[in-house]
Write a protein that holds these residues in place. Structure first.
Motif, PDB file in Angstrom:
ATOM      1  N   LEU A 281      46.937  12.749   0.694  1.00 51.65           N
ATOM      2  CA  LEU A 281      48.025  13.271   1.517  1.00 51.65           C
ATOM      3  C   LEU A 281      47.703  13.211   3.010  1.00 51.65           C
TER       4      LEU A 281
ATOM      5  N   HIS B 130      47.553  11.380   5.588  1.00 51.23           N
ATOM      6  CA  HIS B 130      47.969  10.326   6.515  1.00 51.23           C
ATOM      7  C   HIS B 130      49.444  10.520   6.852  1.00 51.23           C
ATOM      8  N   PRO B 131      49.772  10.453   8.151  1.00 48.11           N
ATOM      9  CA  PRO B 131      51.143  10.727   8.565  1.00 48.11           C
ATOM     10  C   PRO B 131      52.166   9.906   7.780  1.00 48.11           C
TER      11      PRO B 131
ATOM     12  N   LEU C  47      51.053  26.038   9.376  1.00 48.03           N
ATOM     13  CA  LEU C  47      51.176  25.503  10.736  1.00 48.03           C
ATOM     14  C   LEU C  47      52.040  26.429  11.593  1.00 48.03           C
TER      15      LEU C  47
ATOM     16  N   LEU D  57      55.110  16.285  13.726  1.00 51.23           N
ATOM     17  CA  LEU D  57      54.888  17.190  12.596  1.00 51.23           C
ATOM     18  C   LEU D  57      54.119  16.497  11.470  1.00 51.23           C
ATOM     19  N   PHE D  58      54.497  15.267  11.188  1.00 52.26           N
ATOM     20  CA  PHE D  58      53.797  14.533  10.132  1.00 52.26           C
ATOM     21  C   PHE D  58      52.315  14.427  10.444  1.00 52.26           C
ATOM     22  N   SER D  59      52.021  14.155  11.701  1.00 51.89           N
ATOM     23  CA  SER D  59      50.619  14.033  12.091  1.00 51.89           C
ATOM     24  C   SER D  59      49.897  15.363  11.943  1.00 51.89           C
ATOM     25  N   MET D  60      50.563  16.432  12.317  1.00 50.19           N
ATOM     26  CA  MET D  60      49.933  17.747  12.181  1.00 50.19           C
ATOM     27  C   MET D  60      49.628  18.043  10.722  1.00 50.19           C
ATOM     28  N   GLU D  61      50.573  17.748   9.867  1.00 50.70           N
ATOM     29  CA  GLU D  61      50.344  17.997   8.447  1.00 50.70           C
ATOM     30  C   GLU D  61      49.215  17.120   7.921  1.00 50.70           C
ATOM     31  N   ALA D  62      49.233  15.870   8.340  1.00 48.44           N
ATOM     32  CA  ALA D  62      48.185  14.961   7.890  1.00 48.44           C
ATOM     33  C   ALA D  62      46.818  15.452   8.366  1.00 48.44           C
TER      34      ALA D  62
ATOM     35  N   PHE E 101      45.951  18.453   8.955  1.00 50.79           N
ATOM     36  CA  PHE E 101      45.612  19.614   8.146  1.00 50.79           C
ATOM     37  C   PHE E 101      45.008  19.173   6.809  1.00 50.79           C
TER      38      PHE E 101
END
Lengths: 112, 112
Positions: free
Chosen positions: A16, A18-19, A91, B5-10, B12
DNA sequence: TAATAATATTAGAAAATAATCATATAGTAA
DNA sequence: TTACTATATGATTATTTTCTAATATTATTA
Protein backbone atom coordinates in the motif's frame (compact mmCIF):
# COMPACT_ATOMS: atom_id res chain seq x y z
CA UNK A 1 8.56 -16.30 17.19
CA UNK A 2 5.93 -14.19 15.45
CA UNK A 3 8.62 -13.16 13.03
CA UNK A 4 6.66 -14.63 10.15
CA UNK A 5 3.53 -12.66 10.99
CA UNK A 6 5.45 -9.41 11.31
CA UNK A 7 6.88 -9.92 7.86
CA UNK A 8 3.46 -10.64 6.40
CA UNK A 9 2.07 -7.47 7.89
CA UNK A 10 5.04 -5.48 6.69
CA UNK A 11 4.63 -6.88 3.19
CA UNK A 12 0.99 -5.91 3.24
CA UNK A 13 1.86 -2.35 4.23
CA UNK A 14 4.54 -2.25 1.59
CA UNK A 15 1.97 -3.05 -1.06
CA UNK A 16 0.00 0.00 0.00
CA UNK A 17 3.03 2.23 0.37
CA UNK A 18 2.95 4.05 -2.92
CA UNK A 19 0.84 7.05 -3.93
CA UNK A 20 -0.18 5.43 -7.18
CA UNK A 21 -1.38 2.30 -5.46
CA UNK A 22 -3.35 4.28 -2.90
CA UNK A 23 -4.86 6.15 -5.80
CA UNK A 24 -5.81 2.95 -7.56
CA UNK A 25 -7.54 1.64 -4.45
CA UNK A 26 -9.49 4.85 -4.02
CA UNK A 27 -10.69 4.51 -7.57
CA UNK A 28 -11.72 0.93 -6.93
CA UNK A 29 -13.83 2.10 -4.07
CA UNK A 30 -16.43 3.19 -6.60
CA UNK A 31 -16.54 -0.35 -7.93
CA UNK A 32 -14.82 -2.43 -10.55
CA UNK A 33 -12.65 -0.71 -13.12
CA UNK A 34 -10.78 -1.79 -16.18
CA UNK A 35 -7.12 -1.01 -16.63
CA UNK A 36 -7.93 1.41 -19.41
CA UNK A 37 -9.82 3.58 -16.97
CA UNK A 38 -6.88 3.78 -14.60
CA UNK A 39 -4.49 4.61 -17.35
CA UNK A 40 -6.79 7.37 -18.52
CA UNK A 41 -7.92 8.76 -15.15
CA UNK A 42 -4.55 8.57 -13.48
CA UNK A 43 -2.65 9.86 -16.49
CA UNK A 44 0.03 7.22 -16.35
CA UNK A 45 1.92 4.98 -18.71
CA UNK A 46 -0.07 1.82 -19.26
CA UNK A 47 2.79 -0.42 -18.26
CA UNK A 48 3.38 1.49 -15.08
CA UNK A 49 -0.27 1.13 -14.08
CA UNK A 50 -0.03 -2.53 -14.89
CA UNK A 51 3.01 -2.98 -12.70
CA UNK A 52 1.35 -1.35 -9.74
CA UNK A 53 -1.70 -3.53 -10.25
CA UNK A 54 0.60 -6.55 -10.31
CA UNK A 55 1.96 -5.59 -6.90
CA UNK A 56 -1.54 -5.32 -5.48
CA UNK A 57 -2.43 -8.64 -7.10
CA UNK A 58 0.59 -10.40 -5.70
CA UNK A 59 -0.49 -9.33 -2.25
CA UNK A 60 -3.99 -10.64 -2.99
CA UNK A 61 -5.47 -7.21 -2.43
CA UNK A 62 -7.11 -7.04 -5.84
CA UNK A 63 -8.14 -9.54 -8.46
CA UNK A 64 -9.43 -9.33 -12.02
CA UNK A 65 -11.66 -10.93 -14.56
CA UNK A 66 -11.50 -10.60 -18.30
CA UNK A 67 -14.31 -9.23 -20.35
CA UNK A 68 -13.54 -9.21 -24.02
CA UNK A 69 -10.38 -7.24 -24.52
CA UNK A 70 -10.66 -5.59 -21.17
CA UNK A 71 -9.37 -6.66 -17.81
CA UNK A 72 -11.49 -5.56 -14.92
CA UNK A 73 -10.13 -5.22 -11.42
CA UNK A 74 -11.77 -5.22 -8.04
CA UNK A 75 -10.66 -5.10 -4.39
CA UNK A 76 -10.88 -8.48 -2.70
CA UNK A 77 -11.42 -7.48 0.92
CA UNK A 78 -13.59 -4.54 1.95
CA UNK A 79 -11.49 -4.15 5.08
CA UNK A 80 -8.90 -2.61 2.81
CA UNK A 81 -11.12 0.43 2.48
CA UNK A 82 -11.53 0.58 6.22
CA UNK A 83 -7.78 0.56 6.60
CA UNK A 84 -7.50 3.47 4.21
CA UNK A 85 -10.18 5.34 6.16
CA UNK A 86 -8.45 4.69 9.43
CA UNK A 87 -5.18 6.00 8.09
CA UNK A 88 -6.86 9.18 6.94
CA UNK A 89 -8.32 9.39 10.38
CA UNK A 90 -4.86 9.32 11.93
CA UNK A 91 -3.64 11.91 9.46
CA UNK A 92 -6.50 14.18 10.44
CA UNK A 93 -5.71 13.69 14.12
CA UNK A 94 -2.10 14.53 13.48
CA UNK A 95 -2.93 17.73 11.69
CA UNK A 96 -5.40 18.71 14.39
CA UNK A 97 -2.83 18.10 17.09
CA UNK A 98 -0.41 20.36 15.29
CA UNK A 99 -3.12 22.96 14.88
CA UNK A 100 -3.87 22.89 18.59
CA UNK A 101 -0.23 23.34 19.42
CA UNK A 102 -0.18 26.42 17.27
CA UNK A 103 -3.39 27.83 18.74
CA UNK A 104 -2.50 27.16 22.34
CA UNK A 105 0.89 28.78 22.21
CA UNK A 106 1.34 31.93 24.31
CA UNK A 107 0.23 35.05 22.46
CA UNK A 108 3.09 37.04 21.06
CA UNK A 109 1.87 40.35 22.42
CA UNK A 110 -0.31 41.48 25.29
CA UNK A 111 -0.28 38.08 26.91
CA UNK A 112 1.93 36.47 29.56
CA UNK B 1 -5.86 16.97 -7.15
CA UNK B 2 -5.68 14.73 -4.10
CA UNK B 3 -2.12 13.96 -5.07
CA UNK B 4 -0.87 15.41 -1.80
CA UNK B 5 -3.17 13.23 0.28
CA UNK B 6 -2.21 10.09 -1.59
CA UNK B 7 1.43 10.78 -0.87
CA UNK B 8 0.73 11.36 2.80
CA UNK B 9 -1.10 8.08 3.05
CA UNK B 10 1.63 6.29 1.16
CA UNK B 11 4.25 7.77 3.48
CA UNK B 12 2.27 6.59 6.44
CA UNK B 13 2.11 3.06 5.08
CA UNK B 14 5.78 3.21 4.28
CA UNK B 15 6.56 3.93 7.90
CA UNK B 16 4.77 0.73 8.87
CA UNK B 17 6.24 -1.33 6.08
CA UNK B 18 9.04 -3.06 7.93
CA UNK B 19 8.88 -6.14 10.16
CA UNK B 20 10.96 -4.50 12.86
CA UNK B 21 8.70 -1.49 13.01
CA UNK B 22 5.60 -3.65 13.16
CA UNK B 23 7.30 -5.52 15.96
CA UNK B 24 8.09 -2.31 17.80
CA UNK B 25 4.47 -1.21 17.58
CA UNK B 26 3.23 -4.54 18.86
CA UNK B 27 5.52 -4.16 21.83
CA UNK B 28 4.23 -0.67 22.45
CA UNK B 29 0.73 -2.04 22.61
CA UNK B 30 1.50 -3.23 26.11
CA UNK B 31 2.37 0.33 27.05
CA UNK B 32 5.40 2.58 27.10
CA UNK B 33 8.83 1.07 26.61
CA UNK B 34 12.38 2.37 26.74
CA UNK B 35 14.78 1.84 23.88
CA UNK B 36 16.84 -0.51 25.98
CA UNK B 37 13.89 -2.90 26.18
CA UNK B 38 13.53 -2.99 22.44
CA UNK B 39 17.18 -3.60 21.95
CA UNK B 40 17.07 -6.47 24.40
CA UNK B 41 13.71 -8.03 23.47
CA UNK B 42 14.14 -7.70 19.75
CA UNK B 43 17.76 -8.79 19.78
CA UNK B 44 18.93 -5.93 17.62
CA UNK B 45 21.80 -3.51 17.45
CA UNK B 46 20.95 -0.41 19.43
CA UNK B 47 21.57 1.95 16.55
CA UNK B 48 19.38 -0.10 14.29
CA UNK B 49 16.51 0.05 16.78
CA UNK B 50 17.11 3.74 17.08
CA UNK B 51 16.86 4.23 13.35
CA UNK B 52 13.57 2.43 13.14
CA UNK B 53 12.22 4.49 16.02
CA UNK B 54 13.37 7.62 14.20
CA UNK B 55 11.30 6.62 11.19
CA UNK B 56 8.21 6.13 13.33
CA UNK B 57 8.88 9.44 15.07
CA UNK B 58 9.27 11.31 11.81
CA UNK B 59 5.85 10.07 10.80
CA UNK B 60 4.48 11.22 14.17
CA UNK B 61 3.41 7.69 15.01
CA UNK B 62 5.38 7.50 18.24
CA UNK B 63 6.87 10.02 20.64
CA UNK B 64 9.15 9.83 23.64
CA UNK B 65 9.98 11.35 26.97
CA UNK B 66 13.20 11.13 28.89
CA UNK B 67 13.40 9.61 32.31
CA UNK B 68 16.89 9.69 33.78
CA UNK B 69 19.16 7.87 31.38
CA UNK B 70 16.33 6.23 29.57
CA UNK B 71 14.19 7.33 26.67
CA UNK B 72 10.68 6.03 26.83
CA UNK B 73 8.52 5.67 23.75
CA UNK B 74 4.78 5.49 23.27
CA UNK B 75 2.35 5.34 20.36
CA UNK B 76 0.62 8.65 19.73
CA UNK B 77 -2.63 7.53 18.17
CA UNK B 78 -4.52 4.45 19.33
CA UNK B 79 -5.99 4.09 15.84
CA UNK B 80 -2.59 2.76 14.86
CA UNK B 81 -3.35 -0.40 16.80
CA UNK B 82 -6.69 -0.69 15.09
CA UNK B 83 -4.96 -0.45 11.75
CA UNK B 84 -2.65 -3.28 12.73
CA UNK B 85 -5.64 -5.35 13.85
CA UNK B 86 -7.47 -4.71 10.63
CA UNK B 87 -4.48 -5.79 8.60
CA UNK B 88 -4.26 -9.02 10.53
CA UNK B 89 -7.92 -9.42 9.86
CA UNK B 90 -7.34 -9.21 6.13
CA UNK B 91 -4.45 -11.64 6.38
CA UNK B 92 -6.71 -14.10 8.17
CA UNK B 93 -9.38 -13.68 5.50
CA UNK B 94 -6.81 -14.29 2.83
CA UNK B 95 -5.60 -17.49 4.39
CA UNK B 96 -9.14 -18.70 4.93
CA UNK B 97 -10.00 -18.02 1.32
CA UNK B 98 -7.04 -20.11 0.23
CA UNK B 99 -8.04 -22.84 2.62
CA UNK B 100 -11.53 -22.94 1.18
CA UNK B 101 -10.18 -23.20 -2.31
CA UNK B 102 -8.14 -26.21 -1.26
CA UNK B 103 -11.04 -27.88 0.53
CA UNK B 104 -13.55 -27.30 -2.22
CA UNK B 105 -11.47 -28.73 -5.02
CA UNK B 106 -12.72 -31.91 -6.70
CA UNK B 107 -11.58 -35.05 -4.92
CA UNK B 108 -8.66 -36.76 -6.56
CA UNK B 109 -10.21 -40.24 -6.55
CA UNK B 110 -13.69 -41.69 -6.47
CA UNK B 111 -15.50 -38.45 -7.28
CA UNK B 112 -16.35 -36.95 -10.64
C1' DT C 1 -4.83 -16.03 -40.82
C1' DA C 2 -3.37 -11.16 -40.40
C1' DA C 3 -4.22 -6.93 -38.07
C1' DT C 4 -5.59 -4.49 -34.10
C1' DA C 5 -6.66 -3.30 -29.21
C1' DA C 6 -5.96 -4.04 -24.28
C1' DT C 7 -2.97 -5.60 -21.03
C1' DA C 8 1.24 -7.83 -19.18
C1' DT C 9 6.03 -8.68 -18.85
C1' DT C 10 10.90 -7.74 -19.15
C1' DA C 11 15.26 -5.14 -19.09
C1' DG C 12 17.99 -1.61 -17.64
C1' DA C 13 18.89 3.00 -15.78
C1' DA C 14 17.78 6.12 -12.02
C1' DA C 15 16.10 6.96 -7.50
C1' DA C 16 14.94 5.68 -2.92
C1' DT C 17 15.94 2.64 1.15
C1' DA C 18 18.31 -0.14 4.30
C1' DA C 19 22.33 -1.94 6.88
C1' DT C 20 26.54 -1.21 8.92
C1' DC C 21 29.76 1.04 11.47
C1' DA C 22 31.92 4.98 13.59
C1' DT C 23 31.22 9.00 15.97
C1' DA C 24 28.55 12.41 18.68
C1' DT C 25 25.54 13.98 22.39
C1' DA C 26 23.35 14.15 26.77
C1' DG C 27 22.36 12.70 31.26
C1' DT C 28 24.33 10.70 35.49
C1' DA C 29 27.49 9.38 38.95
C1' DA C 30 31.89 9.56 40.83
C1' DT D 1 35.86 17.40 35.53
C1' DT D 2 36.16 12.54 34.07
C1' DA D 3 34.14 8.36 33.01
C1' DC D 4 30.11 5.80 31.87
C1' DT D 5 25.61 4.57 29.89
C1' DA D 6 21.76 5.19 26.73
C1' DT D 7 20.60 6.99 22.66
C1' DA D 8 21.10 9.60 18.20
C1' DT D 9 23.30 10.94 13.96
C1' DG D 10 26.12 10.61 9.77
C1' DA D 11 28.70 8.49 6.01
C1' DT D 12 29.30 4.67 3.17
C1' DT D 13 28.00 0.90 0.72
C1' DA D 14 24.60 -2.56 -0.65
C1' DT D 15 19.94 -3.58 -1.88
C1' DT D 16 15.25 -2.53 -3.53
C1' DT D 17 11.93 0.13 -5.99
C1' DT D 18 10.34 2.60 -9.55
C1' DC D 19 10.05 4.40 -14.08
C1' DT D 20 10.44 4.16 -19.08
C1' DA D 21 10.72 1.89 -23.30
C1' DA D 22 10.51 -2.20 -25.87
C1' DT D 23 8.48 -6.56 -26.49
C1' DA D 24 5.14 -10.31 -25.65
C1' DT D 25 0.53 -12.12 -24.90
C1' DT D 26 -4.35 -12.59 -25.49
C1' DA D 27 -8.80 -11.74 -27.39
C1' DT D 28 -11.25 -9.76 -31.19
C1' DT D 29 -12.35 -8.57 -35.67
C1' DA D 30 -11.71 -8.53 -40.67
Amino acid sequence: MDERLFSMEAEFFKALAHPTRVRILKHLREGEKCVCEFTADLDMEQSNTSQHLAILRKQDIVSYRKEGLKVIYKVNYPQVFEILDMVEDVLVSQVNATLNLLNERPKRRGGE
